[in-house]
Motif scaffolding. Structure first.
Motif, PDB file in Angstrom:
ATOM      1  N   TYR A 127      12.672   1.345  -6.869  1.00  0.00           N
ATOM      2  CA  TYR A 127      11.241   1.048  -6.761  1.00  0.00           C
ATOM      3  C   TYR A 127      10.475   2.371  -6.790  1.00  0.00           C
ATOM      4  O   TYR A 127      10.885   3.345  -6.154  1.00  0.00           O
ATOM      5  CB  TYR A 127      10.919   0.335  -5.447  1.00  0.00           C
ATOM      6  CG  TYR A 127      11.544  -1.036  -5.291  1.00  0.00           C
ATOM      7  CD1 TYR A 127      11.054  -2.124  -6.012  1.00  0.00           C
ATOM      8  CD2 TYR A 127      12.587  -1.245  -4.408  1.00  0.00           C
ATOM      9  CE1 TYR A 127      11.613  -3.391  -5.856  1.00  0.00           C
ATOM     10  CE2 TYR A 127      13.158  -2.505  -4.249  1.00  0.00           C
ATOM     11  CZ  TYR A 127      12.671  -3.570  -4.979  1.00  0.00           C
ATOM     12  OH  TYR A 127      13.229  -4.814  -4.824  1.00  0.00           O
ATOM     13  N   GLU A 129       6.655   3.537  -5.920  1.00  0.00           N
ATOM     14  CA  GLU A 129       5.426   3.034  -5.287  1.00  0.00           C
ATOM     15  C   GLU A 129       4.376   4.145  -5.322  1.00  0.00           C
ATOM     16  O   GLU A 129       4.644   5.273  -4.919  1.00  0.00           O
ATOM     17  CB  GLU A 129       5.761   2.648  -3.851  1.00  0.00           C
ATOM     18  CG  GLU A 129       4.769   1.767  -3.164  1.00  0.00           C
ATOM     19  CD  GLU A 129       5.300   1.307  -1.805  1.00  0.00           C
ATOM     20  OE1 GLU A 129       4.682   1.696  -0.792  1.00  0.00           O
ATOM     21  OE2 GLU A 129       6.332   0.610  -1.759  1.00  0.00           O
ATOM     22  N   THR A 178       3.409  -0.911  -7.417  1.00  0.00           N
ATOM     23  CA  THR A 178       4.849  -0.749  -7.279  1.00  0.00           C
ATOM     24  C   THR A 178       5.536  -1.162  -8.570  1.00  0.00           C
ATOM     25  O   THR A 178       5.303  -2.269  -9.079  1.00  0.00           O
ATOM     26  CB  THR A 178       5.412  -1.595  -6.117  1.00  0.00           C
ATOM     27  OG1 THR A 178       4.730  -1.259  -4.917  1.00  0.00           O
ATOM     28  CG2 THR A 178       6.906  -1.343  -5.942  1.00  0.00           C
ATOM     29  N   LEU A 180       9.324  -1.699 -10.488  1.00  0.00           N
ATOM     30  CA  LEU A 180      10.767  -1.845 -10.354  1.00  0.00           C
ATOM     31  C   LEU A 180      11.371  -1.316 -11.648  1.00  0.00           C
ATOM     32  O   LEU A 180      11.097  -1.838 -12.731  1.00  0.00           O
ATOM     33  CB  LEU A 180      11.157  -3.308 -10.133  1.00  0.00           C
ATOM     34  CG  LEU A 180      12.648  -3.640 -10.208  1.00  0.00           C
ATOM     35  CD1 LEU A 180      13.445  -2.818  -9.212  1.00  0.00           C
ATOM     36  CD2 LEU A 180      12.886  -5.130 -10.001  1.00  0.00           C
ATOM     37  N   CYS A 272       4.219  -7.953  -2.920  1.00  0.00           N
ATOM     38  CA  CYS A 272       4.641  -8.368  -4.260  1.00  0.00           C
ATOM     39  C   CYS A 272       3.705  -9.443  -4.776  1.00  0.00           C
ATOM     40  O   CYS A 272       3.393 -10.402  -4.073  1.00  0.00           O
ATOM     41  CB  CYS A 272       6.082  -8.886  -4.232  1.00  0.00           C
ATOM     42  SG  CYS A 272       6.669  -9.428  -5.861  1.00  0.00           S
ATOM     43  N   MET A 288      12.442  -5.682  -1.114  1.00  0.00           N
ATOM     44  CA  MET A 288      11.764  -4.386  -1.040  1.00  0.00           C
ATOM     45  C   MET A 288      11.787  -3.848   0.387  1.00  0.00           C
ATOM     46  O   MET A 288      11.995  -2.647   0.611  1.00  0.00           O
ATOM     47  CB  MET A 288      10.321  -4.517  -1.532  1.00  0.00           C
ATOM     48  CG  MET A 288      10.196  -4.799  -3.022  1.00  0.00           C
ATOM     49  SD  MET A 288       8.512  -5.244  -3.491  1.00  0.00           S
ATOM     50  CE  MET A 288       7.646  -3.702  -3.151  1.00  0.00           C
TER      51      MET A 288
END
Length: 376
Positions: A127, A129, A178, A180, A272, A288
């Protein structure tokens, strides 16, 4: 020219030798044969999770063994080209061979560092962020630029990118976002990007065209697979649902599908909104949170935890790891390693490899800023 070719050849061969020993080619070849046999088993996919792990390991070994073979073949081709060019007095072909050797040297150095990514989760997905700092619209726009930079970096490396959460600013940019990033060693490469990033430019939002300094923070933490157990008590968490921000169709605008989880004991917050389904967003948010808690525990264990946390405590002066200057001159400088680039546009378009490689080398080999040439 012959002296340079010889020096490059020896350096590349030394790197290849280290890579072969690190991989243990004989053992890896036998293991690949075992995995290929398992893949041919018609019952393989009866256990989907086990099958996926086998396929991932097989793909990784194939890539690493194949890369070594290609390196050796390309090295032989380049050396042969130079030898023939010298015999025929063909300067252009000789320079072409040298250019290929320089490229192979750069790639061998990169793979040598990558081979040292031996941390428990270095090979995992990750991840990334991004949070805007103080400064309103200007800072939000800078966060958006960083968000795009990491997406472009991932795409350059053929990683798969998913937007997990994106909270838009009031006028422009994003307050947070964020990503992925899925791919082998995604976390190992990206992990050194955590910290505060500083931008200096003439603000497009200032009618007087004054120079502004903006800050945004980046946190990188790994996706945790089933091998690692992280116990999270639901009683310790507050779960909020809300409407996703920004464009996304009628469903997004009218349904509280986004999920935010706050871990009360640590203050960690994850969110999310990437899916239309609240159930899917909730599951992703729990994953997460587990990942953030794992990363926190690893930082506590590491001797450098205090320094790492200090870089995240305040999004502002004195805490940045990298500066991006667009005016009055063009320069990106990493304050940890000393690596610079005179082409910020390329860096913001995802050209981050030189910065990541230097940071990884510094972590592996220790010491202060590494001695590197400026990137033109």
């Amino acid at each position: 020219m012959r002296a340079e070719a010889e020096a490059l050849r020896e350096s590349i061969k030394q790197s290849l030798g280290l890579l072969r020993r690190h991989l243990d080619v004989d053992v890896a070849t036998r293991r690949l044969a075992e995995l290929n046999a398992k893949v041919e088993d018609p019952n393989l996919w009866n256990d989907a999770d086990a099958a996926q792990k086998i396929m991932r390991e097989r793909t990784e070994l194939e890539e690493r063994l194949g890369a070594l073979g290609r390196f050796e073949s390309d090295l032989d081709d380049a050396l042969t080209l130079i030898e023939l060019a010298e015999a025929e007095g063909d300067t252009a072909s000789e320079e072409e061979g040298l250019a290929e050797l320089r490229h192979l040297k750069s790639e061998a150095d990169r793979r040598q560092i990558e081979a040292l990514l031996s941390g428990e989760v270095d090979g995992n997905d990750t991840y990334i962020e991004v949070h805007s700092g103080a400064g309103g619209t200007e800072s939000c726009d800078w966060a958006r630029m960083l968000f795009r930079m990491y997406a472009r970096w991932a795409e350059r490396h053929k990683f798969k990118v998913e937007i997990i959460e994106e909270t838009f600013g009031d006028e422009a940019g994003i307050k947070s976002g964020t990503l992925l990033v899925k791919g082998h060693n995604a976390h190992g490469w990206a992990k050194t990007e955590s910290g505060v990033h500083r931008l200096v430019r003439i603000s497009p939002f200032d009618s007087n065209a004054r120079r502004h300094t903006s800050f945004a923070s980046v946190w990188v933490y790994p996706v945790i697979d089933d091998r690692i157990e992280i116990d999270v008590k639901e009683a310790d968490c507050r779960i909020d649902t809300y409407r996703s921000s920004g464009a996304g169709g009628q469903h997004v605008n009218t349904t509280d599908s986004a999920v935010r989880i706050t871990h009360i004991p640590t203050g960690i917050v994850v969110a999310c909104q990437g899916e239309r389904s609240q159930h899917k967003n909730r599951a992703t948010a729990w994953n997460m949170l587990r990942a953030r808690l794992y990363e926190r525990e690893m930082e506590i264990r590491e001797a450098a935890a205090n320094a790492t946390e200090a870089s995240k405590t305040e999004i502002g002066w004195g805490h940045q790891i990298r500066s991006y200057v667009l005016q009055p001159y063009q320069l990106v400088k990493d304050l940890r390693t000393g690596v610079t680039s005179g082409t910020p546009g390329d860096v913001l378009d995802g050209d981050l490899d030189s910065f990541m490689e230097a940071s990884l080398a510094q972590k592996v080999y220790g010491g202060g800023p590494v001695a590197v040439e400026d990137v033109e």
